[in-house]
Design a protein around this motif. Sequence first.
Motif, PDB file in Angstrom:
ATOM      1  N   SER A 165       0.783  -1.411   0.036  1.00 52.04           N
ATOM      2  CA  SER A 165      -0.024   0.079  -0.146  1.00 52.04           C
ATOM      3  C   SER A 165       0.811   1.338   0.007  1.00 52.04           C
ATOM      4  O   SER A 165       2.206   1.080   0.330  1.00 52.04           O
ATOM      5  CB  SER A 165      -1.084  -0.100   1.163  1.00 52.04           C
ATOM      6  N   PRO A 166       0.399   2.518  -0.463  1.00 48.12           N
ATOM      7  CA  PRO A 166       0.975   3.428  -0.657  1.00 48.12           C
ATOM      8  C   PRO A 166       1.599   3.961   0.945  1.00 48.12           C
ATOM      9  O   PRO A 166       3.068   3.977   1.199  1.00 48.12           O
ATOM     10  CB  PRO A 166       0.277   4.667  -0.816  1.00 48.12           C
ATOM     11  N   ARG A 167       0.974   3.714   1.957  1.00 46.35           N
ATOM     12  CA  ARG A 167       1.456   3.846   3.489  1.00 46.35           C
ATOM     13  C   ARG A 167       2.565   3.024   3.882  1.00 46.35           C
ATOM     14  O   ARG A 167       3.677   3.466   4.343  1.00 46.35           O
ATOM     15  CB  ARG A 167       0.413   3.789   4.614  1.00 46.35           C
ATOM     16  N   ASP A 168       2.319   1.693   3.415  1.00 45.75           N
ATOM     17  CA  ASP A 168       3.395   0.817   3.736  1.00 45.75           C
ATOM     18  C   ASP A 168       4.825   1.137   2.986  1.00 45.75           C
ATOM     19  O   ASP A 168       5.794   0.615   3.414  1.00 45.75           O
ATOM     20  CB  ASP A 168       3.084  -0.729   3.472  1.00 45.75           C
ATOM     21  N   LEU A 169       4.533   1.482   1.591  1.00 46.41           N
ATOM     22  CA  LEU A 169       5.812   1.806   0.883  1.00 46.41           C
ATOM     23  C   LEU A 169       6.582   2.995   1.630  1.00 46.41           C
ATOM     24  O   LEU A 169       7.909   2.966   1.572  1.00 46.41           O
ATOM     25  CB  LEU A 169       5.534   2.448  -0.444  1.00 46.41           C
ATOM     26  N   ILE A 170       5.808   4.027   2.092  1.00 46.74           N
ATOM     27  CA  ILE A 170       6.661   5.146   2.669  1.00 46.74           C
ATOM     28  C   ILE A 170       7.222   4.650   4.006  1.00 46.74           C
ATOM     29  O   ILE A 170       8.345   5.155   4.293  1.00 46.74           O
ATOM     30  CB  ILE A 170       5.692   6.326   3.003  1.00 46.74           C
ATOM     31  N   ALA A 171       6.514   3.745   4.777  1.00 47.05           N
ATOM     32  CA  ALA A 171       7.205   3.161   5.771  1.00 47.05           C
ATOM     33  C   ALA A 171       8.256   2.258   5.731  1.00 47.05           C
ATOM     34  O   ALA A 171       9.180   2.499   6.371  1.00 47.05           O
ATOM     35  CB  ALA A 171       6.164   2.517   6.644  1.00 47.05           C
ATOM     36  N   GLU A 172       8.400   1.733   4.599  1.00 51.32           N
ATOM     37  CA  GLU A 172       9.462   0.652   4.226  1.00 51.32           C
ATOM     38  C   GLU A 172      10.771   1.487   4.076  1.00 51.32           C
ATOM     39  O   GLU A 172      11.620   1.401   4.430  1.00 51.32           O
ATOM     40  CB  GLU A 172       9.337  -0.102   3.017  1.00 51.32           C
ATOM     41  N   ALA A 173      10.693   2.691   3.335  1.00 52.71           N
ATOM     42  CA  ALA A 173      11.524   3.675   2.939  1.00 52.71           C
ATOM     43  C   ALA A 173      12.079   4.380   4.260  1.00 52.71           C
ATOM     44  O   ALA A 173      13.076   4.863   4.381  1.00 52.71           O
ATOM     45  CB  ALA A 173      11.168   4.804   1.878  1.00 52.71           C
ATOM     46  N   GLU A 174      11.042   4.769   5.339  1.00 54.59           N
ATOM     47  CA  GLU A 174      11.455   5.488   6.431  1.00 54.59           C
ATOM     48  C   GLU A 174      12.435   4.233   7.217  1.00 54.59           C
ATOM     49  O   GLU A 174      13.421   4.801   7.870  1.00 54.59           O
ATOM     50  CB  GLU A 174      10.314   5.700   7.131  1.00 54.59           C
ATOM     51  N   ASP A 175      11.948   3.059   7.209  1.00 60.04           N
ATOM     52  CA  ASP A 175      12.866   2.022   8.046  1.00 60.04           C
ATOM     53  C   ASP A 175      14.229   2.170   7.336  1.00 60.04           C
ATOM     54  O   ASP A 175      15.209   2.004   7.993  1.00 60.04           O
ATOM     55  CB  ASP A 175      12.109   0.757   7.682  1.00 60.04           C
ATOM     56  N   GLN A 176      14.323   2.233   5.966  1.00 57.67           N
ATOM     57  CA  GLN A 176      15.589   2.219   5.439  1.00 57.67           C
ATOM     58  C   GLN A 176      16.365   3.282   5.746  1.00 57.67           C
ATOM     59  O   GLN A 176      17.657   3.369   5.775  1.00 57.67           O
ATOM     60  CB  GLN A 176      15.567   2.017   3.835  1.00 57.67           C
ATOM     61  N   MET A 177      15.641   4.321   5.894  1.00 55.62           N
ATOM     62  CA  MET A 177      16.358   5.833   6.240  1.00 55.62           C
ATOM     63  C   MET A 177      17.202   5.874   7.491  1.00 55.62           C
ATOM     64  O   MET A 177      17.950   5.948   7.875  1.00 55.62           O
ATOM     65  CB  MET A 177      15.402   6.792   6.310  1.00 55.62           C
ATOM     66  N   TYR A 178      16.266   5.275   8.533  1.00 53.65           N
ATOM     67  CA  TYR A 178      16.928   4.863  10.005  1.00 53.65           C
ATOM     68  C   TYR A 178      18.202   3.832  10.042  1.00 53.65           C
ATOM     69  O   TYR A 178      19.009   3.827  10.744  1.00 53.65           O
ATOM     70  CB  TYR A 178      15.803   4.317  10.933  1.00 53.65           C
ATOM     71  N   LEU A 179      18.033   2.768   8.900  1.00 52.22           N
ATOM     72  CA  LEU A 179      19.165   1.874   8.762  1.00 52.22           C
ATOM     73  C   LEU A 179      20.350   2.689   8.491  1.00 52.22           C
ATOM     74  O   LEU A 179      21.483   2.611   8.857  1.00 52.22           O
ATOM     75  CB  LEU A 179      18.904   0.931   8.002  1.00 52.22           C
ATOM     76  N   ASP A 180      20.102   3.680   7.475  1.00 52.24           N
ATOM     77  CA  ASP A 180      21.148   4.588   6.858  1.00 52.24           C
ATOM     78  C   ASP A 180      21.834   5.568   7.918  1.00 52.24           C
ATOM     79  O   ASP A 180      22.840   5.616   7.848  1.00 52.24           O
ATOM     80  CB  ASP A 180      20.675   5.424   5.628  1.00 52.24           C
ATOM     81  N   LYS A 181      21.055   5.776   8.742  1.00 56.97           N
ATOM     82  CA  LYS A 181      21.166   6.880   9.861  1.00 56.97           C
ATOM     83  C   LYS A 181      22.300   6.153  10.907  1.00 56.97           C
ATOM     84  O   LYS A 181      23.152   6.835  11.323  1.00 56.97           O
ATOM     85  CB  LYS A 181      20.180   7.494  10.690  1.00 56.97           C
TER      86      LYS A 181
END
Length: 511
Positions: free
Chosen positions: A283-299
Motif C-alpha cells: 500500500s502507499p502507506r506501507d511503501l513510505i514506511a519501508e523507505a522510512e525504515d531504510q532511512m533509519y538504517l542509513d542513519k
Amino acid sequence: MEPTVLWQPVREALRVLVIEDDPALGRLIQLVLGQHTNHVTVARSGAAAISAIRNQEFDAVASDISLPDVSGLDVIAEARSLAPAAGIVAITGFVDVDVAVRSMKAGADDFLGKPFDAEILWHMLNKAVDTRARQIEAEQAAVYRTLAYTDALTGSPNRRFIDEFIVEAVSNSQRLGKPLAVAYLDIDNFKLLNDFVGHEEGDHVLKKVATALTRHIGRPAQFARFGGDEFVVVFPECDEVRARQVMDRVCRAVSEIEVINGARISLPTRISCGIAEFRGFESPRDLIAEAEDQMYLDKSMSPASVLGQAGDEPADGLLKVSNLKALRNLVKAIDRRDSYTRFHSDHATQLALAVARSAGLDDTQVNAIAIGGPIHDLGKIVVADEILRKPGPLTLDERRSMEEHPLLGAAITAAVTDYDSVVDLVRHHHERIDGDGYPGRLKGLEISAPTRLFTLADAYSAMTTDRPYRKGFSPERAIDEIHKGSGTQFDPDFAVAFVDLIERMYHEAAA
C-alpha cells in the motif's frame, strides 16, 4: 403575448459606468439602462472614465474603443487594473477577429458592435459580471488549492500533496506494470542544530534542502516536506538504482549548505536517506514506511571510517564519518578567528593522550580523546567575535552565549559521526564531578572516562596558555589549582595520574 425578458437580475442593482463620447448615444444608453438600475454613470472621455473609476465603485463597465483623448483599449486595461472584479464590455464600430482579440487582451470580458440595442448591452453587462465572478472564484479556488498543497515555510509541496500523489503513482504502477520507488530523507541532528544555531538558521537549512530537491528532482518524480525535517520523494517509472543515483546527488548538494552565524562556514550537514522499491503489492502507506525504515538504517551507518590516530590497527567503535573535509574546515575557521584555540586544543589532546594509557583507558576511549580533543571547541564557530576575542571578563549574557558552544559542537559532530564517545566528549568537556558544570550538570561517573580525563588536560592547558587579557599560569600554580579542584571539578583518580605526568614532564625538562 408577453415580451421576452433577456435578463432577469437576481442581484442588487448593478453600478454601471458607460464610456461613450457621442452625447446622444450616451444619453440613450443611460435612459435604457436606467430602467434596470439607478446607478448609471456616463463618461465622455478616457480621462473622465479613469477618474470616475478611481473615485467610485462599479460592477460593470461598457467602453467605446474609439475615444477622443486616449485609446479605449488603454482605458479598458486601466479599468481592469483598478476594478478587477468588474464585468467589462468593449463597444466598437468595427467588429472583426483582431478587434475582439485586442479587446480581450486589454481586459474586456465581451464585446459588442455598433449599432446595438441597449437592452442587449444590459444583458451582456450582467453576463460579463457573472463571467468575471466565476473567473475570480476559480482563481481563488486555485489559490486555496495551492495553499492547501504547499508547505508555508519552504514553498515546496506538503504531506497532503505527496499522500495523494503516491496513491495515484501506486495505482499507475500496478496497472501499467512500471517500476516505482520512494525515498524518505531526514536531516541528521536537525533539532539540536535548530535549537542552538537558532530557528531562523534552522529554517534556512530547510529551505536550502527544498531548493536542492527542486534542482535535482525532475518530473515525473515529485517531492514534499513530510514532517519537521523530513522529506519524501516519489519516483514513478523509476527503479531503486536510478532513485539512489538521484538522491546521492541531493545528498552531495545538501552537504554544501552553509549555516550563517558570524562567519560563512560550510556545516557538515548530512541527510539520512532510505529508498524502497514497489514490488506490486504494498500500500502507499506501507511503501513510505519501508523507505522510512531504510532511512533509519542509513542513519546508523556512514560511508567511510577513519582511525583515531595514524598507524592504529582497525578496532571496534572506529569513527564513522561522512564529511571529514567539512569538519576540518570548521576547525580551521575557528583557528582563524581565535589563534589560541588551535594551540590549546592540540596541547590538551596531547596531554590527555599521554596519560590515557597509564590511567587504564582502552583503545576505544583513547580514540575518543584523539578524535574529539582537537574538535572539542567546535561549537565556538557560532560565538560572536566580540565575545570570542573579548580581552576581559564576560558579562552574564555573554557567558550564557559562550556556554552554548559545547551543545552546538556536539550537534555538528553528531551530524557526521555516530561515534558516541566523541560526541559525548565534545558535549560534556565543561562538566564537573560535583555537578556544577554545564550543559548537563552531570555528576561523577555520569561523565564518561575520556571526558573526565580530557577535562583535566583542557583545564591545565587553558590555565598555562597566555591569553590577550592575562599571562598563563606557571605549571606549579596550575598543578596547585588541579589539587584544589580534585573531587569537585576534577575526577580525583585521574587528577593524581595527570599531576604525576605533568610533574614527570616538568622534571625531565629541567634535567
